[in-house]
Design a protein around this motif. Structure first.
Motif: not given
Length: 467
Positions: A6-7, A11-14, A76-78
């Motif tokens: 999901e992460g 990022i790709i979507h944003m 989210e911390g990652e």
């Protein structure tokens, strides 16, 4: 083709929401195609660094290597590294480009990368982007440079060792052109910092094909470990001589995939070319080679900037790998006192692999003795036998309270008492230990500094004098 977490998808979507291209790229694509869960998910994008930062203004952004187009976004911390498409300028130090140029083309970005298996990108909707047949190379299990291998290695000489590392870890081979170029450009490795070589070497040694790489590319390893070149050359010097380099390679391959153990197996015999005696043709002895190898191993590891703990551990194991272990409580307890449980277990592992690598008629008997030593070790540990100062039933405070003056004799006395307990000459009880001190008249007396005793293997060691 495979699922992106999901992460990275977010990022790709944003980035795409601001009109930019974005893909996951490099090692995460390679590993996903191999069915391996990636440790990191890197993203490449057409957005310039400042445009990337603007896209993630609501998140924490670290300008990791912004001069080279890389920023790290924390979701989210990652952490996720996002790098702008780029081409590289001239590599004057054979390590990093003097400058980079940001571009808007994914193909231009991928064609600057090292190997085809690392030059693939993936998009959750658009699928795999593979301009250089990296997926085919994965299927064929080969490491191949993108474009001209000479250019790739001259840009960054560490890629030579990275090629061997990838082949070792994944069980691949180098394609012919890449292998030839790695040999012809190997001298460039002399310009690479020891810390960078160390990291690649350790990962390579723990790979399933480490032995194959050491055998085929010995001359490359000799660039930063000349002792290996000496050992390999020594093995070829005379017909009938033992092939100590082949034994070294077998030892590395047979050892558990543990960084420390494989370093020990690589370096354990590097002193042999400097201390051999030919008893008769084809029969040789290497008197004192363990000590010489330990000294050379320490020097080699320091040149590659290993940490002190690793150097000390490897040096000690190399120096002890030929020590004779006897399956007796006294011998085991003395060795535990000397090097500790963890190191003693490593020593047993080293000796097992060392024996397995040799072609020796006495090997089975020696293995049986090691089994007996290990059983003895487990027994004394299960019995919680005393082999450390902290296991003694008395402390320095007890000696002071009993009337012994503070000073060096406190430590000396505790060492003596520990040795007597280990040798079974005293019970490890407070009353027994204090009674012995009183009997010997040690309270209020001066001590000699040391007295030489033979340890359980007949080696001369110095321990505190008993009186």
């Amino acid at each position: 083709m495979f699922k992106i977490p999901e992460g990275p998808q977010q990022i790709i979507h944003m980035l795409e929401g601001r009109g930019h291209e974005a893909y996951v790229v490099g090692g995460c694509v390679r590993d996903s195609l191999l069915g391996i869960t990636p440790h990191d998910w890197d993203i490449c994008t057409s957005a310039l660094p400042q445009e990337t930062i603007a896209c993630f203004s609501e998140f924490r952004v670290i300008e990791t290597g912004i001069q080279h187009g890389t920023v790290t976004v924390l979701l989210e911390g990652e952490p996720y590294e996002i790098t702008t498409y780029r081409t590289d300028g001239f590599y004057s130090d054979h390590r990093r480009p003097d400058h980079v140029e940001f571009v808007r083309s994914l193909r231009q970005d991928l064609e600057r990368r090292d190997f085809t298996v690392n030059a693939m990108a993936y998009h959750p909707q658009k699928g795999l982007v593979d301009y250089f047949e990296g997926q085919t190379d994965l299927i064929n299990k080969q490491i191949r440079c993108v474009g001209d291998p000479d250019r790739r290695f001259q840009e960054d000489a560490l890629r030579i060792l990275r090629a061997l590392r990838f082949a070792s870890v994944y069980g691949f081979r180098l394609d012919d052109a890449t292998a030839r170029s790695a040999f012809s450009n190997r001298e460039l490795l002399r310009s690479i910092a020891g810390e960078r070589i160390q990291e690649e070497l350790c990962r390579l040694l723990c790979g399933c094909k480490a032995g194959v790489m050491l055998t085929r590319f010995t001359d490359i390893f000799s660039m930063f470990l000349p002792e290996i070149g000496e050992l390999a050359a020594f093995s070829k010097n005379g017909a009938g001589w033992p092939d100590v380099w082949a034994e070294t390679v077998r030892g590395v391959s047979s050892a558990p995939a543990d960084r420390l153990l494989r370093l020990v197996m690589l370096l354990r015999d590097i002193g042999k070319p400097f201390c051999f005696t030919e008893i008769r043709r084809g029969s040789m002895r290497f008197y004192g080679h363990a000590g010489i190898s330990a000294e050379l191993a320490g020097k080699a590891l320091r040149s590659l900037k290993f940490d002190r703990a690793t150097i000390s551990t490897v040096e000690e194991l190399v120096g002890l790998h030929k020590i004779k272990l006897i399956p007796s409580d006294r011998c085991i307890l003395r060795q535990l006192s000397r090097i500790g449980e963890a190191q003693f277990r490593r020593l047993l592992a080293v000796k097992r692999v060392d024996l397995a690598a040799q072609e020796n008629a006495e090997r089975d008997k020696a293995m049986w003795r090691l089994d007996a030593v290990e059983k003895c070790l487990e027994r004394v540990l299960a019995q919680k036998r005393c082999f450390r100062l902290k296991d003694l039933a008395i402390s320095g405070r007890d000696l002071i309270m009993a009337g012994m003056p503070q000073g060096v004799q406190i430590g000396n006395t505790l060492q003596i008492l520990l040795r007597l307990v280990i040798d079974g000459k005293l019970e490890n009880t407070r009353d027994s230990l204090l009674a012995h001190c009183l009997k010997e008249g040690w309270f209020g007396h001066e001590y000699k500094q040391t007295e030489c005793h033979a340890d359980c293997n007949g080696n001369q060691r110095h321990y505190p004098s008993e009186y």
